[in-house]
Design a protein around this motif. Structure first.
Motif, mmCIF file in Angstrom:
data_model
loop_
_atom_site.group_PDB
_atom_site.id
_atom_site.type_symbol
_atom_site.label_atom_id
_atom_site.label_comp_id
_atom_site.label_asym_id
_atom_site.label_seq_id
_atom_site.Cartn_x
_atom_site.Cartn_y
_atom_site.Cartn_z
ATOM 1 N N MET A 134 -11.357 -9.116 1.813
ATOM 2 C CA MET A 134 -11.120 -10.121 2.841
ATOM 3 C C MET A 134 -10.179 -11.206 2.316
ATOM 4 O O MET A 134 -9.772 -11.180 1.154
ATOM 5 N N ALA A 135 -9.859 -12.154 3.164
ATOM 6 C CA ALA A 135 -9.148 -13.344 2.709
ATOM 7 C C ALA A 135 -10.008 -14.034 1.653
ATOM 8 O O ALA A 135 -11.228 -14.089 1.769
ATOM 9 N N GLY A 136 -9.373 -14.540 0.597
ATOM 10 C CA GLY A 136 -10.126 -15.081 -0.532
ATOM 11 C C GLY A 136 -10.278 -16.589 -0.494
ATOM 12 O O GLY A 136 -9.565 -17.301 0.214
ATOM 13 N N LYS A 137 -11.224 -17.076 -1.290
ATOM 14 C CA LYS A 137 -11.391 -18.504 -1.525
ATOM 15 C C LYS A 137 -10.529 -18.902 -2.724
ATOM 16 O O LYS A 137 -10.087 -18.061 -3.496
ATOM 17 N N THR A 138 -10.324 -20.201 -2.907
ATOM 18 C CA THR A 138 -9.273 -20.659 -3.823
ATOM 19 C C THR A 138 -9.743 -20.936 -5.251
ATOM 20 O O THR A 138 -8.947 -21.366 -6.080
ATOM 21 N N GLY A 139 -11.002 -20.681 -5.578
ATOM 22 C CA GLY A 139 -11.530 -21.041 -6.893
ATOM 23 C C GLY A 139 -10.779 -20.421 -8.051
ATOM 24 O O GLY A 139 -10.438 -21.106 -9.031
ATOM 25 N N ALA A 140 -10.512 -19.120 -7.981
ATOM 26 C CA ALA A 140 -9.819 -18.442 -9.082
ATOM 27 C C ALA A 140 -8.419 -19.018 -9.275
ATOM 28 O O ALA A 140 -7.972 -19.245 -10.411
ATOM 29 N N ALA A 141 -7.716 -19.242 -8.187
ATOM 30 C CA ALA A 141 -6.364 -19.807 -8.276
ATOM 31 C C ALA A 141 -6.403 -21.217 -8.858
ATOM 32 O O ALA A 141 -5.550 -21.586 -9.683
ATOM 33 N N ARG A 142 -7.389 -21.997 -8.456
ATOM 34 C CA ARG A 142 -7.504 -23.373 -8.958
ATOM 35 C C ARG A 142 -7.709 -23.389 -10.479
ATOM 36 O O ARG A 142 -7.051 -24.137 -11.198
ATOM 37 N N PRO A 227 -3.849 -2.493 4.361
ATOM 38 C CA PRO A 227 -3.904 -2.992 5.742
ATOM 39 C C PRO A 227 -2.777 -3.984 6.028
ATOM 40 O O PRO A 227 -2.239 -4.613 5.106
ATOM 41 N N ALA A 228 -2.458 -4.119 7.285
ATOM 42 C CA ALA A 228 -1.366 -5.017 7.671
ATOM 43 C C ALA A 228 -1.667 -6.464 7.320
ATOM 44 O O ALA A 228 -0.768 -7.228 6.965
ATOM 45 N N ALA A 229 -2.936 -6.864 7.408
ATOM 46 C CA ALA A 229 -3.342 -8.241 7.092
ATOM 47 C C ALA A 229 -4.774 -8.217 6.587
ATOM 48 O O ALA A 229 -5.573 -7.365 7.010
ATOM 49 N N PRO A 230 -5.127 -9.129 5.683
ATOM 50 C CA PRO A 230 -6.518 -9.166 5.197
ATOM 51 C C PRO A 230 -7.465 -9.616 6.300
ATOM 52 O O PRO A 230 -7.101 -10.437 7.158
ATOM 53 N N TYR A 231 -8.648 -9.076 6.257
ATOM 54 C CA TYR A 231 -9.684 -9.430 7.225
ATOM 55 C C TYR A 231 -10.135 -10.864 6.974
ATOM 56 O O TYR A 231 -10.427 -11.253 5.845
ATOM 57 N N ASP A 232 -10.192 -11.664 8.033
ATOM 58 C CA ASP A 232 -10.637 -13.053 7.945
ATOM 59 C C ASP A 232 -11.951 -13.166 8.711
ATOM 60 O O ASP A 232 -11.969 -13.137 9.936
#
Length: 250
Positions: A134-142, A227-232
């Motif tokens: 799915m669409a991810g949360k930002t913790g890893a990027a932060r 997939p064309a877009a991640p599932y939100d």
């Protein structure tokens, strides 16, 4: 930077968990060479079964670089599971409390000490009907942008076939014997985000890059197109509520 020693508790966990995993499952592990031999790093992994933390931990344990997972704080209370989580140095996550930032600080500290922190960026088991990330949360990027540590994307598949998420019948499906597939890729290129203010927009964009790398790997594992877009999940729930309201007004 040093590297975390495996230690007594992780070895005990391996003694308990590895034999049934070896007996019950076949393994198809690839990309072990992308796991850094030294220094702190982050792994970003897709999440499709309650069983997949064991599958992934088995994969990475065999590299000699054990992961520290972020897990719900409630799992650390009492019980044998809580004792093992505390002993192996896993990181409790206190959601929607004044202690919520503790997990972020602990993750940063661990990476800066030369350890590996494993993130499930989706934050929960995937709700995608076709089991894609799915669409991810930002913790890893932060954490990655703050520490400048490499982010290793990891895709896994197979645990979900033995223990499907959200199944109505809570039972294992061990037979026929399933294959636990784990594929680690090269570090995600986040260089264009470095040195910039970590605004919500920038963190979301960096997270999308991380999730795209995981999804590409899973596409390779599954032999299916991305997939064309991640599932939100939030948008999907909002759409369900909208449709329900329209039906109710008729």
């Amino acid at each position: 930077m040093s590297r975390r020693r495996i230690g007594f508790w992780y070895r005990l966990a391996a003694v308990i968990a590895k034999p049934p995993l070896i007996i019950l499952f076949k393994r198809d592990w690839q990309g072990l060479e992308h796991v850094p031999a030294d220094g702190g790093f982050i792994t970003a992994v897709n999440h499709n079964s309650y069983l997949d933390p064991l599958s992934y931990a088995h994969f990475q344990y065999n590299t000699g670089r054990v992961p520290r997972f972020l897990a719900k704080a409630g799992l650390f209370k009492g019980s044998f599971v809580g004792m093992m989580l505390r002993g192996t140095g896993q990181i409790p996550v206190y959601r929607e409390t004044t202690d919520a930032l503790d997990a972020f600080r602990a993750a940063v500290d661990a990476v800066e000490r030369g350890e590996c922190v494993a993130f499930y960026p989706e934050g929960t088991l995937t709700r995608d009907p076709d089991m894609w990330p799915m669409a991810g949360k930002t913790g890893a990027a932060r954490v990655a942008l703050l520490t400048k540590a490499p982010v290793i994307p990891v895709a896994q598949w197979g645990a979900n076939l033995a223990m499907p998420p959200y199944a109505k019948e809570k039972r294992f499906r061990f037979f026929p014997r399933k294959t636990l597939k784990v594929l680690a890729g090269p570090p995600v290129d986040l260089s264009r985000f470095e040195g910039q203010e970590p605004t919500p927009e920038l963190l979301r964009e960096a997270t999308e890059v991380i999730m795209a790398a995981i999804t590409e790997l899973l596409s390779e594992v599954r032999g299916e197109p991305v997939p064309a877009a991640p599932y939100d999940h939030r948008k999907a729930r909002a759409e369900q509520r909208r449709k329900a309201a329209e039906e109710g007004s008729k």
